[in-house]
Write an enzyme that holds these catalytic residues in place. Structure first.
Site, short mmCIF file in Angstrom:
data_model
loop_
_atom_site.label_atom_id
_atom_site.label_comp_id
_atom_site.label_asym_id
_atom_site.label_seq_id
_atom_site.Cartn_x
_atom_site.Cartn_y
_atom_site.Cartn_z
N ARG A 309 6.83 4.66 -10.26
CA ARG A 309 5.89 3.78 -10.95
C ARG A 309 6.17 3.79 -12.44
O ARG A 309 6.76 4.73 -12.97
CB ARG A 309 4.45 4.22 -10.68
CG ARG A 309 4.03 4.08 -9.22
CD ARG A 309 2.54 4.34 -9.05
NE ARG A 309 2.14 4.24 -7.67
CZ ARG A 309 1.80 3.11 -7.08
NH1 ARG A 309 1.82 1.97 -7.76
NH2 ARG A 309 1.42 3.10 -5.81
N GLY A 310 5.71 2.74 -13.11
CA GLY A 310 5.88 2.66 -14.54
C GLY A 310 7.13 1.90 -14.94
O GLY A 310 8.08 1.77 -14.15
N ASN A 335 2.66 -6.81 -8.06
CA ASN A 335 2.28 -7.61 -9.23
C ASN A 335 2.83 -7.01 -10.52
O ASN A 335 3.36 -7.73 -11.37
CB ASN A 335 0.75 -7.71 -9.30
CG ASN A 335 0.18 -8.70 -8.32
OD1 ASN A 335 0.53 -9.87 -8.33
ND2 ASN A 335 -0.68 -8.23 -7.43
N ASP A 365 -1.23 -4.07 -0.03
CA ASP A 365 -2.60 -4.56 -0.02
C ASP A 365 -2.69 -6.05 0.26
O ASP A 365 -3.80 -6.58 0.40
CB ASP A 365 -3.29 -4.26 -1.35
CG ASP A 365 -3.46 -2.77 -1.60
OD1 ASP A 365 -3.37 -2.00 -0.62
OD2 ASP A 365 -3.66 -2.36 -2.76
N GLY A 409 -6.57 -0.51 -0.45
CA GLY A 409 -7.13 -1.76 -0.96
C GLY A 409 -7.82 -1.52 -2.29
O GLY A 409 -9.03 -1.34 -2.34
N ARG A 410 -7.04 -1.49 -3.37
CA ARG A 410 -7.62 -1.23 -4.69
C ARG A 410 -8.56 -2.35 -5.12
O ARG A 410 -9.70 -2.12 -5.50
CB ARG A 410 -6.51 -1.08 -5.73
CG ARG A 410 -5.71 0.20 -5.63
CD ARG A 410 -4.63 0.24 -6.70
NE ARG A 410 -3.94 1.51 -6.72
CZ ARG A 410 -4.34 2.56 -7.43
NH1 ARG A 410 -5.42 2.46 -8.18
NH2 ARG A 410 -3.66 3.68 -7.41
N GLU A 464 -10.46 1.65 -0.38
CA GLU A 464 -10.46 2.61 -1.48
C GLU A 464 -11.06 2.05 -2.76
O GLU A 464 -11.53 2.80 -3.61
CB GLU A 464 -9.03 3.07 -1.75
CG GLU A 464 -8.09 1.96 -2.19
CD GLU A 464 -6.70 2.47 -2.50
OE1 GLU A 464 -6.58 3.63 -2.93
OE2 GLU A 464 -5.73 1.72 -2.31
N TYR A 516 -1.05 7.81 3.53
CA TYR A 516 0.38 8.08 3.43
C TYR A 516 1.09 7.97 4.77
O TYR A 516 2.30 7.75 4.82
CB TYR A 516 0.61 9.45 2.79
CG TYR A 516 0.15 9.48 1.35
CD1 TYR A 516 0.85 8.77 0.38
CD2 TYR A 516 -0.99 10.17 0.97
CE1 TYR A 516 0.43 8.77 -0.93
CE2 TYR A 516 -1.42 10.17 -0.34
CZ TYR A 516 -0.71 9.47 -1.29
OH TYR A 516 -1.14 9.45 -2.59
N MET A 517 0.36 8.12 5.86
CA MET A 517 0.97 7.87 7.17
C MET A 517 1.32 6.39 7.31
O MET A 517 2.32 6.03 7.93
CB MET A 517 0.01 8.30 8.27
CG MET A 517 -0.24 9.78 8.33
SD MET A 517 -1.36 10.24 9.66
CE MET A 517 -0.41 9.77 11.09
#
Length: 664
Positions: A309-310, A335, A365, A409-410, A464, A516-517
């Protein structure tokens, strides 16, 4: 209005109705529908005239084979040399027709106002001369010497390529009334159907890069998602079919461009430590990818290249692209990664670099707008359904069993919604787009209590990103720029136990987090196909000269989409959509509406304290990363087991059950 009228071809078929009573049908692209005007239908031109207007390669049907009873025409006795020259001339004419750039479409049949999703082409930025495509399928292969190709084979060549003026409708529903479910209003309140087109994906007859001079780079960014290896594999396969020999795999996301330590992970190539030191100069460019190397990577989950990430300094990334001579850059990400791809494109444009920047959408997601779904989503729903079914088994096997499942699902609750509908065993589903209250007569707790009294069990699915207003936010962001969410799953677990303990009702609560699964498994058959087509079309788009684009599935068709349009806003579940209505119909849950202020004040003395004011157990953290729990965790934090306290006559449930509980 008939929705099929939106796809009219400009002229209706002949019918048995007299010509005096038929109307003349024309296609108005600004309205996207056939318009019937009075008058007789003009006679269609004879087929020979059409055949003379365009070469036989573009004719609607191949020439029929000569009948054995009829003499062979003179043109059929031509030599293989003449046949080859004729087919080459036909293909050249077809290529000239297919060379018209999308910019010409704006003044043609679609109109500038109806083509806001036109993609950027390199010819708009710099002068480039196209060449004939080297992409060949079955109908385009080279035959051995001495074998003449049948004319029908040359005819089939026209069906190998996609024309640059081909378009796909973004929205196909023609709403007849502003009260229809799913309707979208514009800023001025307009709701009438307007055709919005996007460019069809696929191989073109003309390409703008010579395959022998192409050096391609592939990078996977963000988190893991089922299907990453499938996409990498198909990108390499398709580049190989075009004739590209130099393909580099960048390790661990954008970090692989600037961090020299990433080359330590190249043991997957089978190199020993001494060999890595000898080849370090080469390996700094990435992993050389070949068809043989990636032929079996799709059998495993995760990312063959690694992820991170990043985004480091984008100028450093562009410097590496320029130094290495990269002219195809494929970015597989969500995104945030697509936003980085757009910025890389702009910096390459400032340096006048001839490079095609192509994104391939990866978001588990399914929160990327304009597209039907992203790869890995079907697999995620399938695996999430297994977790829900496990929670149902646990709950149905316990006395007053409660199963709680937290899914990804942020910002968007698509996984929770689809997995709930697929399972059919869920009593309550909570997503970020739909607010809810926990306490009170119309709250979540009371509905759970009613389900326990009726069925003896209750299964709750929570995304989540749901209920973040009930938690204390840390205000921080992760490496990708996403806000750090509170752990709603464990917090909700602890609050459910506290509530039922307060009302003296014995429950057995189980909590499952399969995050994570889900992310780490290999994709199913449906996603295998989607990943394959996305990877192939990404290469087709790059060779066709498009840049700053991504590939997507729109109304069952694969299209090119401009990246800025895709990343404008995140896609979210519409609480007024048919799919959400189907979901709550399946669960039978109410809306859990927010109570008016006067009602809440009137009942404040009889209600438990608000979730924020309740003390939080040290075992139930309410802040931190929402995806930091152990994979597939099934938590049992001291449930209130049957027989742990003496039965009370004032208990809301009977002391003994006389029949086996059934599902709602």
């Amino acid at each position: 209005m008939n929705i099929l009228a939106c796809f009219g071809s400009g002229q209706s078929r002949p019918s048995t109705t007299p010509s005096s009573t038929r109307g003349r049908h024309t296609f108005d692209p600004s309205k996207g529908a056939r318009i019937v005007r009075p008058g007789s239908l003009p006679a269609a031109p004879p087929r020979p005239a059409l055949a003379q207007k365009r070469p036989s390669v573009l004719s609607s049907k191949p020439h029929p084979a000569p009948s054995p009873s009829t003499p062979t025409p003179p043109q059929a006795q031509s030599s293989s040399k003449k046949r080859e020259d004729n087919s080459q001339a036909q293909r050249s004419q077809y290529n000239k027709d297919n060379m018209r750039r999308p910019s010409a479409v704006g003044s043609g049949s679609y109109g500038l106002a109806n083509d806001p999703y036109a993609c950027t082409h390199l010819t708009e930025l710099m002068p480039i001369t196209p060449i004939e495509s080297t992409y060949r399928a079955q109908s385009g292969g080279t035959l051995p010497d001495g074998i003449e190709a049948p004319e029908s084979r040359e005819q089939n060549m026209r069906r190998l390529y996609v024309h640059d003026e081909d378009r796909v409708l973004l929205k196909v529903v023609h709403y007849g009334n502003p009260t229809s479910v799913g309707i979208e209003f514009e800023e001025g309140g307009d709701w009438q159907f307007k055709p919005l087109w996007t460019q069809r994906a696929g191989p073109r007859a003309q390409i703008y890069f010579h395959p022998s001079a192409v050096k391609a780079a592939i990078v996977t960014c963000g988190g893991l998602c089922p299907g990453l290896n499938d996409v990498i594999r198909q990108v390499v396969f398709t580049l190989d079919v075009y004739g590209v020999k130099e393909i580099l795999g960048i390790q661990y996301g954008f970090k692989g461009f600037v961090d020299p330590k990433v080359t330590d992970g190249l043991c997957i190539l089978g190199l020993h430590s001494d060999e890595r030191s000898v080849l370090r100069a080469l390996l700094e460019l990435g992993i050389p990818l070949t068809r043989k190397l990636v032929s079996r990577v799709h059998m495993a989950g995760g990312s063959f290249l690694g992820v991170s990430r990043g985004t480091p300094d984008l100028n450093d990334i562009v410097d590496r692209l320029q130094d290495w001579g990269i002219n195809f850059f494929f970015i597989i990400g969500g995104n945030g990664s697509h936003a980085g791809a757009h910025e890389i494109y702009k910096r390459c444009l400032e340096r006048k670099m001839k490079i095609a920047v192509v994104g391939i959408p990866k978001t588990i997601d399914n929160d990327l707008q304009l597209v039907d779904k992203t790869f890995g989503f079907d697999t995620s729903v399938e695996e999430a359904q297994r977790a829900i079914n496990a929670a149902f088994v646990e709950a149905s096997s316990a006395y007053n069993g409660v199963g709680i499942v937290k899914l990804m699902g942020r910002q968007s609750g698509f996984i929770a919604m689809y997995a709930t509908l697929a399972s059919g065993q869920v009593d309550i589903v909570l997503i970020p787009e739909v607010p809810f209250v926990l306490e009170g007569e119309h709250g979540v707790y009371n509905f759970m209590k009613k389900r326990l009294e009726k069925n003896g069990l209750c299964v709750v699915v929570i995304a989540e990103g749901a209920g973040q207003d009930l938690l204390e936010s840390s205000g921080g962001v992760d490496a990708s720029g996403n806000p750090i969410l509170g752990d709603i799953g464990k917090w909700f677990y602890s609050q459910v136990k506290a509530y039922f303990g307060k009302i003296k009702m014995s429950v057995d609560v189980k909590y499952i987090d399969p995050t994570y699964m889900i992310r780490a498994r290999h994709c199913n058959s449906s996603d295998h196909i989607i990943c394959s087509v996305l990877g192939q079309n990404a290469v087709h788009g790059a060779f066709a000269g498009y840049t700053d684009i991504t590939i997507g599935l729109v109304n069952t068709h694969y299209v090119f989409l401009p990246i800025p349009k895709v990343i404008e806003v995140a896609r979210k579940v519409d609480p007024n959509s048919n799919m959400w209505h189907r979901t709550v119909t399946s669960t039978g849950q109410p809306d859990f509406p927010m109570m008016p202020q006067k009602i809440s004040e009137k009942k404040a003395h009889s209600q438990p304290s608000s979730p924020k004011s309740q003390p939080t157990s040290p075992k139930s953290p309410v802040s931190g990363s929402s995806r930091s729990q152990s994979p597939g965790a099934v938590t049992d934090m001291g449930p209130q087991r049957r027989g742990s306290r003496k039965p009370s006559l004032k208990s809301p449930l009977p002391v003994f059950k006389t029949k086996r509980p059934t599902s709602a």
